[in-house]
Design an enzyme around this catalytic site. Structure first.
Site, PDB file in Angstrom:
ATOM      1  N   HIS A  25       0.838  -1.209   0.000  1.00  0.00           N
ATOM      2  CA  HIS A  25       0.000   0.000   0.000  1.00  0.00           C
ATOM      3  C   HIS A  25       0.870   1.256   0.000  1.00  0.00           C
ATOM      4  O   HIS A  25       0.617   2.210  -0.726  1.00  0.00           O
ATOM      5  CB  HIS A  25      -0.874   0.055   1.273  1.00  0.00           C
ATOM      6  CG  HIS A  25      -1.930  -0.999   1.375  1.00  0.00           C
ATOM      7  ND1 HIS A  25      -2.098  -1.775   2.503  1.00  0.00           N
ATOM      8  CD2 HIS A  25      -2.899  -1.388   0.509  1.00  0.00           C
ATOM      9  CE1 HIS A  25      -3.122  -2.593   2.330  1.00  0.00           C
ATOM     10  NE2 HIS A  25      -3.623  -2.384   1.123  1.00  0.00           N
ATOM     11  N   LYS A  49     -19.114  -4.066   8.210  1.00  0.00           N
ATOM     12  CA  LYS A  49     -17.971  -4.969   8.048  1.00  0.00           C
ATOM     13  C   LYS A  49     -17.037  -4.910   9.255  1.00  0.00           C
ATOM     14  O   LYS A  49     -15.983  -5.553   9.257  1.00  0.00           O
ATOM     15  CB  LYS A  49     -17.185  -4.598   6.788  1.00  0.00           C
ATOM     16  CG  LYS A  49     -17.906  -4.915   5.499  1.00  0.00           C
ATOM     17  CD  LYS A  49     -16.974  -4.708   4.319  1.00  0.00           C
ATOM     18  CE  LYS A  49     -17.671  -4.986   3.002  1.00  0.00           C
ATOM     19  NZ  LYS A  49     -16.831  -4.594   1.861  1.00  0.00           N
ATOM     20  N   ARG A 100      -2.024  -5.689  -8.848  1.00  0.00           N
ATOM     21  CA  ARG A 100      -0.965  -6.665  -8.564  1.00  0.00           C
ATOM     22  C   ARG A 100      -0.783  -7.638  -9.709  1.00  0.00           C
ATOM     23  O   ARG A 100       0.319  -8.053 -10.034  1.00  0.00           O
ATOM     24  CB  ARG A 100      -1.295  -7.442  -7.283  1.00  0.00           C
ATOM     25  CG  ARG A 100      -1.110  -6.642  -6.029  1.00  0.00           C
ATOM     26  CD  ARG A 100      -1.721  -7.331  -4.852  1.00  0.00           C
ATOM     27  NE  ARG A 100      -3.169  -7.457  -5.038  1.00  0.00           N
ATOM     28  CZ  ARG A 100      -4.034  -7.667  -4.060  1.00  0.00           C
ATOM     29  NH1 ARG A 100      -3.603  -7.820  -2.835  1.00  0.00           N
ATOM     30  NH2 ARG A 100      -5.319  -7.755  -4.303  1.00  0.00           N
ATOM     31  N   SER A 137      -3.281  -7.670   2.543  1.00  0.00           N
ATOM     32  CA  SER A 137      -3.476  -7.617   4.003  1.00  0.00           C
ATOM     33  C   SER A 137      -4.005  -8.950   4.528  1.00  0.00           C
ATOM     34  O   SER A 137      -3.595  -9.416   5.596  1.00  0.00           O
ATOM     35  CB  SER A 137      -4.463  -6.510   4.373  1.00  0.00           C
ATOM     36  OG  SER A 137      -3.966  -5.259   4.013  1.00  0.00           O
TER      37      SER A 137
HETATM   38  O1  PNS Z   1      -8.864  -2.757   0.297  1.00  0.00           O
HETATM   39  P1  PNS Z   1     -10.159  -3.161  -0.350  1.00  0.00           P
HETATM   40  O2  PNS Z   1     -10.983  -4.003   0.601  1.00  0.00           O
HETATM   41  O3  PNS Z   1      -9.961  -3.796  -1.690  1.00  0.00           O
HETATM   42  O4  PNS Z   1     -10.965  -1.793  -0.571  1.00  0.00           O
HETATM   43  C1  PNS Z   1     -12.203  -1.824  -1.197  1.00  0.00           C
HETATM   44  C2  PNS Z   1     -12.841  -0.422  -1.251  1.00  0.00           C
HETATM   45  C3  PNS Z   1     -13.014   0.148   0.165  1.00  0.00           C
HETATM   46  C4  PNS Z   1     -11.947   0.504  -2.052  1.00  0.00           C
HETATM   47  C5  PNS Z   1     -14.182  -0.611  -1.975  1.00  0.00           C
HETATM   48  O5  PNS Z   1     -14.898  -1.639  -1.367  1.00  0.00           O
HETATM   49  C6  PNS Z   1     -15.030   0.646  -1.996  1.00  0.00           C
HETATM   50  O6  PNS Z   1     -14.797   1.532  -2.801  1.00  0.00           O
HETATM   51  N1  PNS Z   1     -16.014   0.698  -1.057  1.00  0.00           N
HETATM   52  C7  PNS Z   1     -16.883   1.817  -0.891  1.00  0.00           C
HETATM   53  C8  PNS Z   1     -18.315   1.458  -1.321  1.00  0.00           C
HETATM   54  C9  PNS Z   1     -18.506   1.717  -2.802  1.00  0.00           C
HETATM   55  O7  PNS Z   1     -18.296   2.803  -3.300  1.00  0.00           O
HETATM   56  N2  PNS Z   1     -18.950   0.658  -3.511  1.00  0.00           N
HETATM   57  C10 PNS Z   1     -19.155   0.693  -4.927  1.00  0.00           C
HETATM   58  C11 PNS Z   1     -17.903   0.251  -5.686  1.00  0.00           C
HETATM   59  S1  PNS Z   1     -18.125   0.315  -7.435  1.00  0.00           S
END
Ligand code: PNS
Length: 175
Positions: A25, A49, A100, A137
C-alpha cells in the site's frame, strides 16, 4: 474548481480497507503522491464490516497516518458509504488503485466503470512493484496468525500492533 465540480488542483484518492496497511500500500501511496498535487488515503469504515476487521477504523487510520507521515501532500481520512460520494464531497477527480496481477483487473475494471458512471471521476491504475505483487493484508494476517515471518511486508510499528492483536485474539480476548 472547474465547471464539472472538480478541483483544478490534481487531487486523488487511494481507497482501501487497510486492515492493516502493508508495504505494498505504501508503495502505491508514495507513487501516487509523486503524480498528484494532493492524495487522500481513504479508509472504508463500513460499520457492517467492522466485525470482520482485525483493527478498528480508528486504529487503521492511526497506522496509516504514521505510515504516510513522510509524504507532505498525503492526508488520511475515513469514509462510509460510496467512494464516489466521498470524491464529490472532497473535489477529487481521480481514484488510484494498485494492480498486482491480471486477476485484480476484472473486478477493478468493473468498479472503475461503475464509479465513472456515477460521477465524473477517473480511475488510474498503478502496477504494483514486483516485490509486492503477492502482497495482500488478508495474507499477511493469515501468515502472521500461524507464526510466519511478515516483518518484510509491513512497517515495524504495524508488525508490533499485528503481533499483539493476534496474541490477544489467541488468548480469547481482544476485539
Ligand atoms: O482494500 P479493499 O478491501 O480492496 O478496498 C475496497 C474499497 C473500500 C476501495 C471498496 O470496497 C469501496 O470503494 N467501497 C466503498 C463502497 C462503494 O463505493 N462501492 C461501490 C464500488 S463500485
Amino acid at each position: 474548481m472547474n465547471d464539472r465540480g472538480v478541483d483544478a488542483v490534481r487531487k486523488a484518492v487511494c481507497p482501501g480497507s487497510f486492515d492493516p496497511v502493508t508495504n505494498g500500500h505504501i508503495d502505491i501511496i508514495s507513487r501516487a503522491s509523486n503524480l498528484f498535487d494532493e492524495v487522500v488515503v481513504a479508509i472504508g469504515v463500513n460499520k457492517a464490516k467492522a466485525s470482520a476487521r482485525l483493527f478498528t477504523a480508528e486504529e487503521r487510520i492511526e497506522m496509516l497516518e504514521k505510515a504516510c507521515s513522510d509524504f507532505p501532500n498525503v492526508t488520511v481520512a475515513g469514509f462510509d458509504g460510496l467512494l464516489t460520494t466521498f470524491c464529490e464531497e472532497n473535489g477529487i477527480g481521480a481514484i488510484v488503485k494498485g494492480l498486482r496481477a491480471v486477476s485484480d483487473f476484472d473486478y477493478e475494471l468493473q468498479m472503475a466503470q461503475m464509479n465513472s458512471s456515477l460521477v465524473d471521476v477517473e480511475t488510474v491504475f498503478i502496477p504494483t512493484s514486483p516485490e509486492y505483487s503477492f502482497l495482500a493484508s488478508s495474507l499477511v494476517k493469515e501468515v502472521a496468525t500461524f507464526g510466519g515471518d511478515v516483518s518484510r511486508l509491513v512497517p515495524p510499528f504495524v508488525l508490533e500492533r499485528l503481533t499483539s492483536r493476534l496474541a490477544e485474539r489467541a488468548a480469547g480476548g481482544g476485539r
